[in-house]
Design an enzyme around this catalytic site. Structure first.
Site, PDB file in Angstrom:
ATOM      1  N   LYS A 236      51.702  29.859  65.541  1.00 29.00           N
ATOM      2  CA  LYS A 236      51.779  31.331  65.704  1.00 29.00           C
ATOM      3  C   LYS A 236      50.674  31.801  66.656  1.00 29.00           C
ATOM      4  O   LYS A 236      50.364  31.094  67.610  1.00 29.00           O
ATOM      5  CB  LYS A 236      51.727  32.018  64.336  1.00 29.00           C
ATOM      6  CG  LYS A 236      52.799  31.456  63.376  1.00 29.00           C
ATOM      7  CD  LYS A 236      53.026  32.276  62.149  1.00 29.00           C
ATOM      8  CE  LYS A 236      54.116  31.637  61.299  1.00 29.00           C
ATOM      9  NZ  LYS A 236      54.453  32.397  60.101  1.00 29.00           N
TER      10      LYS A 236
ATOM     11  N   HIS B  58      62.643  33.287  65.577  1.00 32.13           N
ATOM     12  CA  HIS B  58      61.743  33.253  64.422  1.00 32.13           C
ATOM     13  C   HIS B  58      61.746  34.638  63.779  1.00 32.13           C
ATOM     14  O   HIS B  58      61.834  35.650  64.473  1.00 32.13           O
ATOM     15  CB  HIS B  58      60.327  32.863  64.862  1.00 32.13           C
ATOM     16  CG  HIS B  58      59.429  32.636  63.681  1.00 32.13           C
ATOM     17  ND1 HIS B  58      58.800  33.680  63.040  1.00 32.13           N
ATOM     18  CD2 HIS B  58      59.082  31.504  63.025  1.00 32.13           C
ATOM     19  CE1 HIS B  58      58.104  33.179  62.024  1.00 32.13           C
ATOM     20  NE2 HIS B  58      58.256  31.863  61.997  1.00 32.13           N
TER      21      HIS B  58
ATOM     22  N   GLU C 108      64.366  29.852  57.160  1.00 31.71           N
ATOM     23  CA  GLU C 108      63.087  30.432  56.767  1.00 31.71           C
ATOM     24  C   GLU C 108      63.336  31.770  56.075  1.00 31.71           C
ATOM     25  O   GLU C 108      63.477  32.800  56.747  1.00 31.71           O
ATOM     26  CB  GLU C 108      62.201  30.654  57.995  1.00 31.71           C
ATOM     27  CG  GLU C 108      61.858  29.381  58.746  1.00 31.71           C
ATOM     28  CD  GLU C 108      60.538  29.510  59.518  1.00 31.71           C
ATOM     29  OE1 GLU C 108      59.640  28.696  59.265  1.00 31.71           O
ATOM     30  OE2 GLU C 108      60.401  30.434  60.329  1.00 31.71           O
TER      31      GLU C 108
ATOM     32  N   SER D  93      55.883  29.062  53.462  1.00 31.68           N
ATOM     33  CA  SER D  93      54.856  28.631  52.509  1.00 31.68           C
ATOM     34  C   SER D  93      54.966  27.156  52.115  1.00 31.68           C
ATOM     35  O   SER D  93      54.743  26.789  50.966  1.00 31.68           O
ATOM     36  CB  SER D  93      54.852  29.528  51.268  1.00 31.68           C
ATOM     37  OG  SER D  93      54.555  30.870  51.637  1.00 31.68           O
TER      38      SER D  93
HETATM   39  P1  13P Z   1      54.020  29.927  56.493  1.00 34.72           P
HETATM   40  O1  13P Z   1      54.095  28.435  56.317  1.00 34.72           O
HETATM   41  O2  13P Z   1      52.651  30.411  56.833  1.00 34.72           O
HETATM   42  O3  13P Z   1      54.656  30.650  55.351  1.00 34.72           O
HETATM   43  O4  13P Z   1      54.910  30.270  57.797  1.00 34.72           O
HETATM   44  C1  13P Z   1      56.189  29.757  57.897  1.00 34.72           C
HETATM   45  C2  13P Z   1      56.715  29.993  59.265  1.00 34.72           C
HETATM   46  O5  13P Z   1      56.978  31.110  59.658  1.00 34.72           O
HETATM   47  C3  13P Z   1      56.879  28.834  60.161  1.00 34.72           C
HETATM   48  O6  13P Z   1      57.570  29.172  61.318  1.00 34.72           O
END
Ligand code: 13P
Length: 249
Positions: free
Chosen positions: A11, A95, A165, A211
């Protein structure tokens, strides 16, 4: 038959200098890993440094986003050929943070998937429902809509990856239970079988994200239709990413 794929989405974390150091740590720590594909998504500005350090380590690199045009007057955007030119092999499409914070539509995702494939990149199309949609029992409907639009311009013989996701599980510490993930992953594979062919459905890797941590990866990876994970927060720490890559089968 589907090699597990462990991906880290960094990110908007790690400036080029820090990202380079982190890439070196990962290269060293993960050098002995076999039988699993590893992939990282650094911010655009860190891509050259990370790609240089990962070299032939076997850890692949991708972009977190792209624009669907090849070039032009699109201030602030990055195209698929630019990512390919740097040595990226993959790119994330749709995303949930792109969809929800930056207003990307399902149609945008379809254009981006096409642009990625045209540049020789493997798109990872992300889909997932919000908490509100889950509570309204609309999960399947939302995911089918996102899949249909994001894969609209894709042909049977093209290579892509999917990531489920659930928005309510991203960055919240609240992971989907194995039962919840299993249900959606099965549904996605069945959908692929009817939209494309059973052959393609058997071949496409479906990742889970939201997560994912060292504490829950083993249970998730046991699910038959879950072929890997897309990790956010826990991918920023070498100990936890290392443990996730070494999930126990
Ligand atoms: P987290 O693992 O921090 O929840 O984020 C997941 C994500 O958005 C991966 O692209």
């Amino acid at each position: 038959m589907r090699t597990p794929l462990i991906a880290g989405n960094w990110k908007m974390h790690l400036a080029p200098t820090e990202a380079r150091k982190y890439a070196i740590r990962l290269r060293v720590r993960l050098a002995d890993v076999r039988g699993r594909d590893i992939l990282v998504f650094p911010p655009f500005t860190a891509l050259p440094a990370v790609i240089e350090e990962l070299g032939r380590s076997g850890i692949a690199c991708g972009g977190q986003n792209l624009h669907w045009e090849k070039q032009g007057a699109f201030t602030g955007e990055i195209s698929a050929p630019f990512l390919a030119d740097l040595g990226c092999s993959h790119v994330l499409v749709g995303h949930s943070e792109r969809r929800h914070i930056f207003g990307e539509t399902d149609e945008d995702c379809g254009r981006k998937t096409r642009a990625a494939l045209d540049a020789g990149l493997t798109p990872i199309l992300c889909v997932g429902e919000t908490l509100e949609q889950r509570e309204a029992d609309a999960t399947r409907q939302v995911i089918e809509r996102q899949l249909a639009a994001g894969l609209k311009p894709v042909q049977e013989d093209e290579k892509f990856v999917l990531a489920y996701e659930p928005v309510w599980a991203i960055g919240t510490g609240r992971t989907a239970s194995p039962e919840q993930a299993d249900e959606v992953h099965r549904h996605i594979r069945a959908w692929l079988g009817s939209r494309f062919t059973p052959d393609l459905a058997a071949r496409v890797r479906i990742l889970y994200g939201g997560s994912v941590k060292p504490e829950n990866v083993d249970d998730l990876m046991k699910l038959p239709d879950l072929d890997g994970v897309l990790v956010g927060g826990a991918a920023l720490n070498a100990d936890s990413f290392d443990r996730i890559v070494r999930f126990l089968p």
